[in-house]
Design a protein around this motif. Structure first.
Motif, PDB file in Angstrom:
ATOM      1  N   SER A 139       0.826  -1.200   0.000  1.00 47.51           N
ATOM      2  CA  SER A 139       0.000   0.000   0.000  1.00 47.51           C
ATOM      3  C   SER A 139       0.867   1.260   0.000  1.00 47.51           C
ATOM      4  CB  SER A 139      -0.899  -0.009   1.235  1.00 47.51           C
ATOM      5  OG  SER A 139      -1.654   1.170   1.311  1.00 47.51           O
ATOM      6  N   GLY A 140       0.664   2.110  -1.011  1.00 48.01           N
ATOM      7  CA  GLY A 140       1.384   3.373  -1.089  1.00 48.01           C
ATOM      8  C   GLY A 140       2.851   3.269  -1.449  1.00 48.01           C
ATOM      9  N   VAL A 141       3.283   2.109  -1.952  1.00 42.60           N
ATOM     10  CA  VAL A 141       4.689   1.924  -2.326  1.00 42.60           C
ATOM     11  C   VAL A 141       4.972   2.629  -3.646  1.00 42.60           C
ATOM     12  CG1 VAL A 141       6.427   0.200  -2.993  1.00 42.60           C
ATOM     13  CG2 VAL A 141       4.889  -0.253  -1.097  1.00 42.60           C
ATOM     14  N   GLU A 142       6.087   3.339  -3.713  1.00 38.28           N
ATOM     15  CA  GLU A 142       6.535   4.003  -4.948  1.00 38.28           C
ATOM     16  C   GLU A 142       7.474   3.050  -5.674  1.00 38.28           C
ATOM     17  OE1 GLU A 142       6.870   6.117  -7.981  1.00 38.28           O
ATOM     18  OE2 GLU A 142       5.781   7.139  -6.366  1.00 38.28           O
ATOM     19  N   LEU A 143       7.092   2.668  -6.899  1.00 39.16           N
ATOM     20  CA  LEU A 143       7.878   1.714  -7.690  1.00 39.16           C
ATOM     21  C   LEU A 143       8.305   2.290  -9.039  1.00 39.16           C
ATOM     22  CD1 LEU A 143       5.803  -1.498  -6.919  1.00 39.16           C
ATOM     23  CD2 LEU A 143       8.199  -1.132  -6.292  1.00 39.16           C
ATOM     24  N   ALA A 144       8.361   3.613  -9.175  1.00 38.36           N
ATOM     25  CA  ALA A 144       8.751   4.230 -10.446  1.00 38.36           C
ATOM     26  C   ALA A 144      10.147   3.760 -10.849  1.00 38.36           C
ATOM     27  CB  ALA A 144       8.741   5.750 -10.326  1.00 38.36           C
ATOM     28  N   GLY A 145      10.253   3.219 -12.052  1.00 33.14           N
ATOM     29  CA  GLY A 145      11.538   2.779 -12.582  1.00 33.14           C
ATOM     30  C   GLY A 145      12.057   1.475 -12.005  1.00 33.14           C
ATOM     31  N   ALA A 146      11.295   0.833 -11.128  1.00 33.87           N
ATOM     32  CA  ALA A 146      11.736  -0.426 -10.514  1.00 33.87           C
ATOM     33  C   ALA A 146      11.739  -1.554 -11.544  1.00 33.87           C
ATOM     34  CB  ALA A 146      10.842  -0.790  -9.345  1.00 33.87           C
ATOM     35  N   ASP A 147      12.683  -2.478 -11.409  1.00 34.02           N
ATOM     36  CA  ASP A 147      12.771  -3.646 -12.285  1.00 34.02           C
ATOM     37  C   ASP A 147      12.167  -4.833 -11.545  1.00 34.02           C
ATOM     38  OD1 ASP A 147      13.380  -5.776 -13.926  1.00 34.02           O
ATOM     39  OD2 ASP A 147      15.514  -5.269 -14.135  1.00 34.02           O
ATOM     40  N   LEU A 148      10.985  -5.255 -11.993  1.00 34.94           N
ATOM     41  CA  LEU A 148      10.254  -6.355 -11.362  1.00 34.94           C
ATOM     42  C   LEU A 148      10.295  -7.624 -12.219  1.00 34.94           C
ATOM     43  CD1 LEU A 148       7.344  -4.055 -10.275  1.00 34.94           C
ATOM     44  CD2 LEU A 148       8.696  -5.401  -8.671  1.00 34.94           C
ATOM     45  N   SER A 149      11.287  -7.750 -13.085  1.00 36.33           N
ATOM     46  CA  SER A 149      11.408  -8.920 -13.959  1.00 36.33           C
ATOM     47  C   SER A 149      11.457 -10.213 -13.150  1.00 36.33           C
ATOM     48  CB  SER A 149      12.683  -8.837 -14.812  1.00 36.33           C
ATOM     49  OG  SER A 149      12.728  -7.628 -15.523  1.00 36.33           O
ATOM     50  N   GLY A 150      10.528 -11.100 -13.410  1.00 35.97           N
ATOM     51  CA  GLY A 150      10.515 -12.393 -12.744  1.00 35.97           C
ATOM     52  C   GLY A 150      10.067 -12.358 -11.297  1.00 35.97           C
ATOM     53  N   ALA A 151       9.676 -11.205 -10.797  1.00 39.24           N
ATOM     54  CA  ALA A 151       9.219 -11.089  -9.409  1.00 39.24           C
ATOM     55  C   ALA A 151       7.870 -11.778  -9.227  1.00 39.24           C
ATOM     56  CB  ALA A 151       9.131  -9.634  -8.983  1.00 39.24           C
ATOM     57  N   ILE A 152       7.648 -12.326  -8.066  1.00 40.10           N
ATOM     58  CA  ILE A 152       6.384 -12.963  -7.724  1.00 40.10           C
ATOM     59  C   ILE A 152       5.607 -11.998  -6.845  1.00 40.10           C
ATOM     60  CG2 ILE A 152       5.267 -14.918  -6.584  1.00 40.10           C
ATOM     61  CD1 ILE A 152       7.961 -16.462  -7.062  1.00 40.10           C
ATOM     62  N   ILE A 153       4.455 -11.552  -7.364  1.00 40.44           N
ATOM     63  CA  ILE A 153       3.593 -10.637  -6.614  1.00 40.44           C
ATOM     64  C   ILE A 153       2.222 -11.292  -6.568  1.00 40.44           C
ATOM     65  CG2 ILE A 153       2.624  -8.313  -6.460  1.00 40.44           C
ATOM     66  CD1 ILE A 153       4.982  -7.385  -8.215  1.00 40.44           C
ATOM     67  N   ALA A 154       1.884 -11.862  -5.434  1.00 40.78           N
ATOM     68  CA  ALA A 154       0.623 -12.585  -5.303  1.00 40.78           C
ATOM     69  C   ALA A 154       0.151 -12.509  -3.872  1.00 40.78           C
ATOM     70  CB  ALA A 154       0.817 -14.044  -5.711  1.00 40.78           C
ATOM     71  N   SER A 155      -1.145 -12.749  -3.677  1.00 39.92           N
ATOM     72  CA  SER A 155      -1.660 -12.854  -2.321  1.00 39.92           C
ATOM     73  C   SER A 155      -1.271 -14.234  -1.799  1.00 39.92           C
ATOM     74  CB  SER A 155      -3.177 -12.650  -2.306  1.00 39.92           C
ATOM     75  OG  SER A 155      -3.809 -13.721  -2.943  1.00 39.92           O
TER      76      SER A 155
END
Length: 158
Positions: A139-155
């Motif tokens: 919540s409210g995280v700033e991710l501008a320009g972040a590299d999320l390649s291959g990241a797992i984002i799940a509940s």
């Protein structure tokens, strides 16, 4: 200084301060080392490779430019900590509290952030390649320009 913390900190042969296990079953505050006592801990640019900081209170600590590769930060409290350009490659940040942390340009490649609280963290230009963020609070995280390649984002239920 508490005995558990005193035993964790020891000078190395090179004169550098080495950090071993600082925490047992209960959280220990490293803020006791700050000058004046109670002020934020200043650890800019330190090398804490594979350090066991699980459960430690690093609130408002300055760890910018530090190396924390493969560090155990499970359930560590890093509220409003400065981790700008820190190397957290493959660090264990499971269930860590990183509310309001500044992590701009940090490298979290392969880091385990499952269940971490990142509310309001600034992760601009952060490298999160192959990081596991399952169940993390974003919540409210700033991710501008972040590299999320291959990241797992799940509940956690996915």
């Amino acid at each position: 200084m508490p005995s558990s913390l005193a035993s964790a900190l020891r000078p190395s042969s090179s004169g550098l301060l080495m950090l071993g296990r600082c925490c047992s079953s209960s959280p220990v505050s490293l803020r006791m080392l700050s000058e004046p006592p109670g002020s934020p801990l200043y650890l800019q640019g330190v090398r804490l490779y594979r350090a066991d900081l699980s459960g430690c209170d690093l609130t408002e600590a300055n760890l910018s430019g530090s190396t924390l590769r493969r560090a155990d930060l499970h359930r560590a409290i890093l509220t409003e900590a400065n981790l700008t350009a820190a190397d957290l490659t493959r660090a264990d940040l499971t269930e860590a509290t990183l509310r309001g942390a500044i992590m701009c340009g940090a490298d979290l490649t392969g880091a385990d952030l499952r269940g971490a609280d990142l509310t309001g963290a600034d992760m601009s230009w952060t490298r999160l390649v192959d990081a596991d963020l399952t169940g993390a609070i974003l919540s409210g995280v700033e991710l501008a320009g972040a590299d999320l390649s291959g990241a797992i984002i799940a509940s956690p239920d996915d």
